[in-house]
Design a protein around this motif. Structure first.
Motif, short mmCIF file in Angstrom:
data_model
loop_
_atom_site.label_atom_id
_atom_site.label_comp_id
_atom_site.label_asym_id
_atom_site.label_seq_id
_atom_site.Cartn_x
_atom_site.Cartn_y
_atom_site.Cartn_z
N ARG A 231 -28.50 -15.73 13.95
CA ARG A 231 -28.57 -14.45 13.24
C ARG A 231 -27.44 -14.35 12.23
N HIS A 232 -26.27 -14.81 12.62
CA HIS A 232 -25.10 -14.80 11.74
C HIS A 232 -25.40 -15.62 10.48
N LEU A 233 -25.93 -16.82 10.66
CA LEU A 233 -26.25 -17.69 9.54
C LEU A 233 -27.32 -17.06 8.64
N SER A 234 -28.33 -16.46 9.26
CA SER A 234 -29.42 -15.88 8.47
C SER A 234 -28.96 -14.64 7.72
N SER A 235 -27.91 -13.98 8.21
CA SER A 235 -27.43 -12.75 7.58
C SER A 235 -26.49 -13.03 6.41
N ASP A 236 -25.43 -13.83 6.65
CA ASP A 236 -24.39 -14.02 5.64
C ASP A 236 -24.11 -15.47 5.26
N GLY A 237 -24.85 -16.41 5.84
CA GLY A 237 -24.66 -17.81 5.47
C GLY A 237 -23.41 -18.41 6.10
N MET A 238 -22.95 -19.52 5.51
CA MET A 238 -21.79 -20.20 6.08
C MET A 238 -20.93 -20.82 4.99
N LYS B 154 -9.85 -19.94 9.76
CA LYS B 154 -10.96 -18.99 9.94
C LYS B 154 -10.49 -17.56 9.78
N ASP B 155 -9.34 -17.21 10.36
CA ASP B 155 -8.83 -15.84 10.29
C ASP B 155 -8.47 -15.46 8.86
N ASN B 156 -7.69 -16.31 8.19
CA ASN B 156 -7.21 -15.98 6.85
C ASN B 156 -8.35 -15.92 5.84
N ILE B 157 -9.23 -16.91 5.89
CA ILE B 157 -10.32 -16.95 4.91
C ILE B 157 -11.35 -15.87 5.21
N GLY B 158 -11.60 -15.60 6.50
CA GLY B 158 -12.54 -14.54 6.86
C GLY B 158 -12.10 -13.19 6.32
N ARG B 159 -10.79 -12.88 6.47
CA ARG B 159 -10.28 -11.60 5.96
C ARG B 159 -10.40 -11.53 4.44
N PHE B 160 -10.06 -12.64 3.77
CA PHE B 160 -10.12 -12.64 2.31
C PHE B 160 -11.55 -12.46 1.80
N TYR C 159 -14.11 -11.10 3.28
CA TYR C 159 -14.61 -9.74 3.53
C TYR C 159 -14.02 -8.75 2.53
N SER C 160 -12.75 -8.93 2.19
CA SER C 160 -12.13 -8.01 1.22
C SER C 160 -12.75 -8.14 -0.16
N GLN C 161 -13.27 -9.33 -0.49
CA GLN C 161 -13.85 -9.56 -1.81
C GLN C 161 -15.34 -9.29 -1.87
N THR C 162 -16.06 -9.52 -0.77
CA THR C 162 -17.53 -9.47 -0.81
C THR C 162 -18.16 -8.53 0.20
N LYS C 163 -17.36 -8.07 1.20
CA LYS C 163 -17.89 -7.28 2.33
C LYS C 163 -18.94 -8.06 3.13
N LYS C 164 -18.83 -9.39 3.10
CA LYS C 164 -19.70 -10.26 3.90
C LYS C 164 -18.87 -11.01 4.92
N ARG C 165 -19.51 -11.42 5.99
CA ARG C 165 -18.83 -12.18 7.04
C ARG C 165 -19.59 -13.49 7.31
N PRO C 166 -19.51 -14.45 6.40
CA PRO C 166 -20.19 -15.72 6.65
C PRO C 166 -19.57 -16.47 7.82
N MET C 167 -20.35 -17.36 8.42
CA MET C 167 -19.78 -18.24 9.44
C MET C 167 -18.83 -19.22 8.74
N ILE C 168 -17.62 -19.36 9.24
CA ILE C 168 -16.63 -20.25 8.63
C ILE C 168 -16.44 -21.44 9.56
N LEU C 169 -16.67 -22.63 9.02
CA LEU C 169 -16.62 -23.86 9.83
C LEU C 169 -15.57 -24.80 9.23
#
Length: 557
Positions: free
Chosen positions: A461-468, A533-539, A541-551
Motif C-alpha cells: 500500500r505504501h508503494l502504491s500510494s507514494d512510490g519509493m 531514512k530519517d533525514n531524507i524522509g523528513r526533507f 515530506y517538507s518539500q512534497t508532503k509525500k512519504r515514499p518508501m526509502i530504501l
C-alpha cells in the motif's frame, strides 16, 4: 476443559459479516464435519492479492478429527478455497454430480485431482462421520444440483440450508422439496443455519424463467451481434442463452476460460442441452452475418482481465464490439464491484453499443438466486428451529434475518448473530456462545497461500500510494569514506526529468548526512541506513508532503 470435549460446537470460518468465502463446521467431541470452502475476490486495498480464502488454523490443529467436507453447491464462494484446503488437509469431499464436476476443474489445475477422495451424493444419500450423520434435501438456487444438509447429532438435529430460493417454475429441476423440509421440521430441528443474502428484500424472489423471456425478446430485437455476460456457474441462465440463440438462428461463441470449462463440464454431465453445430470459435464469427452471432462471456462483475472488460476497452484479440451491437449484462453486481462494473458499462456506451442491464421488471436480465424475506420466513416455518444462526451475509442482513425469525415465532434470545471464529455450543439441549477459535483471511498470492501478511500488505500500500526512493552509497571498506557520489533512484515517486532540482537536493543531503557520521557510526550499516531514512524522509515530506518508501543500499568496496 477444551472446547471439543463437551457438547456440540457450531462455527463459521467464513461467510458471516461478509459476502463470500463461506465455510462452516459442526463438531461433536472427536468428529468434525466441514460445510463448504469458498473464496472471495480482494478489494482495492489488497494490492497483488489474487484471492481470499478462509483461515483453517483450527482445522489443521484438529486434523485428526476432521471427517469430511460436504459441499452444498458449485459457486465460487462455496468451492473456490477447496484446492487450498486439500493442499494442507486431505479429507473426503462430498458433493452432487455437477458440484464435483466443477470442483474437479479446480483440482486438476492445482495437480490435486489424482489424490483427491471425491464422493457423489444426491438428495437420497446419507453420509456417516463418526457420531455425526448427514442426509440431504433438494433446494433451488441459480445453479443446478444444490443441496441442503440435515445433520443428526447426539445433541439434536442441525440443518444447513445452503443457498436457496423457492422457485416453483425452475428452468431445470428439481423443484424445492417442500415435503422433505416439512418432514425434517416435524421431527424437530435444534439449530438452523440459514442464508441471509436477501433478508432486506421484501416479498418473493422472481423465477429464473422470467430472465429467459427477457433474453429471448432482446435477441429478437437485436439487429447486430449480441454479447451476453453472466456468471459462468449460472448454468440455468447459460441454458436460457443457448435456447435464445437457437430460437433466433444465431451461432454462439464462448469467451473466458471459466465459461468454456463450465459449459464443457455441464454439457458432459447432461446439465446443458446444446444442439450440435451451435457453438463456434470466436474467430469464426467473421464468417457469419452480424445478426447471426451471439457471444457468451465472463466479466459480469467488471473484473479488469475478464472478457467483457477487454471487449469494452477494444483489447480482445479475437472479436470486437461494434456500434449498434447489443450487450446484455445478465448478473447483478456483488457488493463492492459496482464501480468496476459501472466503468465497463461506460466504455460499452462509448463504443456505441446498446447496453441492457439491471433487474427491473420490464427489461430485467437478472434475478437473484437467493430467497427474499417471505422465502426466508417460509424456510423458518417449515423447519421450526429452536435456535437460528443466520449465515451468508453482512451484518445488516444477519440482523434483518433475526427480525424475520422473531416475526414467525423464534425467540429473540434464541437467534445467534456471530462473527467468523465465534462458536455456538449446544450442551444438554441448551445453546450458548462458546469459545473463540482462530478465523480470518488467508491471502492467495500467485502460487503461495498465507505467505502475505500485514507487513507485506502495508509495504505494498505504501508503494502504491507514494512510490519509493532508492539511495545507493559506496564506501571504502578500510577507511569508511565515500568513494563516489550517491545514486538516487525514483520509482513511482516523482518523474526524475521534471524534478532534477529535488533529486540534486536529496543527493546533497545524502552527502552531508554521510559526512556528518563519525567513524563508529559508519561501521554500522543499520545506523547508516536508519539515519539516511530519517533525514531524507523528513526533507521529502517538507518539500512534497509525500512519504515514499526509502530504501538505502550501502556497498563496501
Amino acid at each position: 476443559m477444551k472446547p471439543t470435549e463437551r457438547g456440540l460446537l457450531i462455527a463459521a470460518l467464513g461467510g458471516v459479516n461478509e459476502i463470500g468465502k463461506n465455510m462452516y463446521f459442526i463438531q461433536y467431541k472427536d468428529d468434525i464435519v466441514v460445510i463448504d470452502c469458498g473464496s472471495k475476490f480482494p478489494t482495492e486495498n489488497l494490492p497483488g492479492i489474487d484471492l481470499i480464502v478462509p483461515d483453517i488454523t483450527y482445522l489443521l490443529d484438529n486434523k485428526e478429527k476432521v471427517r469430511a467436507l460436504i459441499v452444498t453447491h458449485g459457486h465460487e464462494d462455496h468451492i473456490g478455497g477447496i484446492p487450498y484446503l486439500l493442499k494442507q488437509l486431505n479429507l473426503p469431499v462430498y458433493g452432487s454430480k455437477l458440484t464435483l464436476g466443477l470442483i474437479k476443474i479446480k483440482l486438476k489445475e492445482h495437480g490435486l485431482l489424482r489424490e483427491a477422495e471425491l464422493h457423489t451424493i444426491n438428495a437420497d444419500s446419507a453420509v456417516e462421520a463418526g457420531q455425526i450423520s448427514a442426509s440431504f434435501f433438494s433446494i433451488n438456487h441459480s445453479i443446478p444440483d444444490c443441496l441442503g444438509i440435515c445433520f443428526q447429532t447426539p445433541e439434536g438435529t442441525v440443518v444447513h440450508t445452503g443457498d436457496f430460493k423457492f422457485d416453483m417454475s425452475p428452468v431445470s429441476g428439481p423443484y424445492p422439496d417442500l415435503h422433505r423440509m416439512a418432514e425434517i421440521g416435524k421431527q424437530g430441528v435444534k439449530v438452523l443455519l440459514s442464508e441471509s443474502t436477501n433478508a432486506e428484500r421484501p416479498g418473493f424472489t422472481p423465477s429464473e424463467r422470467q430472465v429467459g423471456e427477457h433474453l429471448l425478446d432482446a435477441f429478437i430485437r437485436a439487429k447486430q451481434q449480441v454479447f451476453i455476460s453472466t456468471f459462468a456457474s449460472n448454468v440455468n441462465r447459460v441454458q436460457q442463452v443457448i435456447d435464445a440463440a437457437v430460437e433466433t438462428g444465431r451461432k454462439l461463441a464462448l469467451l473466458g476460460r471459466s465459461m468454456v470449462n463450465v459449459v464443457n463440464v455441464s454439457m458432459e454431465l447432461g446439465y446443458l442441452q446444446i444442439p450440435e453445430g451451435l457453438i463456434i470459435e470466436p474467430e469464426e464469427s467473421e464468417r457469419y452475418p452480424a445478426d447471426k452471432i451471439a457471444v457468451l462471456c465472463t466479466g459480469s462483475q467488471g473484473e479488469p482481465m475478464a472478457a467483457l472488460s477487454r471487449l469494452a476497452s477494444s483489447k480482445h484479440p479475437k472479436i470486437e464490439i461494434l456500434p449498434g451491437d447489443t450487450v446484455i449484462i445478465a448478473a447483478g453486481p456483488i457488493p463492492g464491484n459496482e464501480r468496476n462494473l459501472a466503468h465497463v458499462i461506460d466504455n460499452l456506451y462509448v463504443l456505441g453499443a446498446k447496453v441492457i442491464y439491471g433487474s427491473g421488471s420490464s427489461t430485467g436480465m437478472h434475478v437473484s438466486g437467493h430467497g427474499s424475506q417471505e422465502e426466508l420466513k417460509l424456510m423458518l416455518t417449515l423447519m421450526k428451529p429452536e435456535y437460528l444462526i443466520p449465515v451468508h451475509g453482512e451484518f445488516r442482513m444477519l440482523y434483518q434475518h433475526r427480525l424475520l425469525a422473531e416475526s414467525v415465532g423464534v425467540q429473540s434470545d434464541n437467534v445467534f448473530i456471530v462473527n467468523n471464529g465465534e462458536t455456538v455450543r449446544i450442551e444438554h439441549g441448551q445453546a450458548s456462545l462458546g469459545p473463540k477459535i482462530p478465523a480470518g483471511n488467508s491471502f492467495v498470492d500467485g502460487l503461495g497461500i498465507g505467505e502475505v501478511g500485514n507487513i507485506v500488505l502495508r509495504d505494498r500500500r505504501h508503494l502504491s500510494s507514494d512510490g519509493m526512493i532508492i539511495i545507493v552509497t559506496t564506501l571504502s571498506k578500510s577507511e569508511k569514506t565515500m568513494l563516489a557520489d550517491p545514486e538516487v533512484i525514483s520509482r513511482g515517486f516523482v518523474f526524475v526529468k521534471e524534478s532534477e532540482e529535488l533529486m540534486n537536493q536529496i543527493r546533497e543531503l545524502v552527502l552531508s548526512t554521510m559526512n556528518g557520521l563519525n567513524e563508529a557510526e559508519r561501521s554500522q550499516w543499520n545506523d547508516i541506513k536508519q539515519t539516511l531514512k530519517d533525514n531524507i524522509g523528513r526533507f521529502i515530506y517538507s518539500q512534497t508532503k509525500k512519504r515514499p518508501m526509502i530504501l538505502p543500499i550501502v556497498i563496501e568496496v
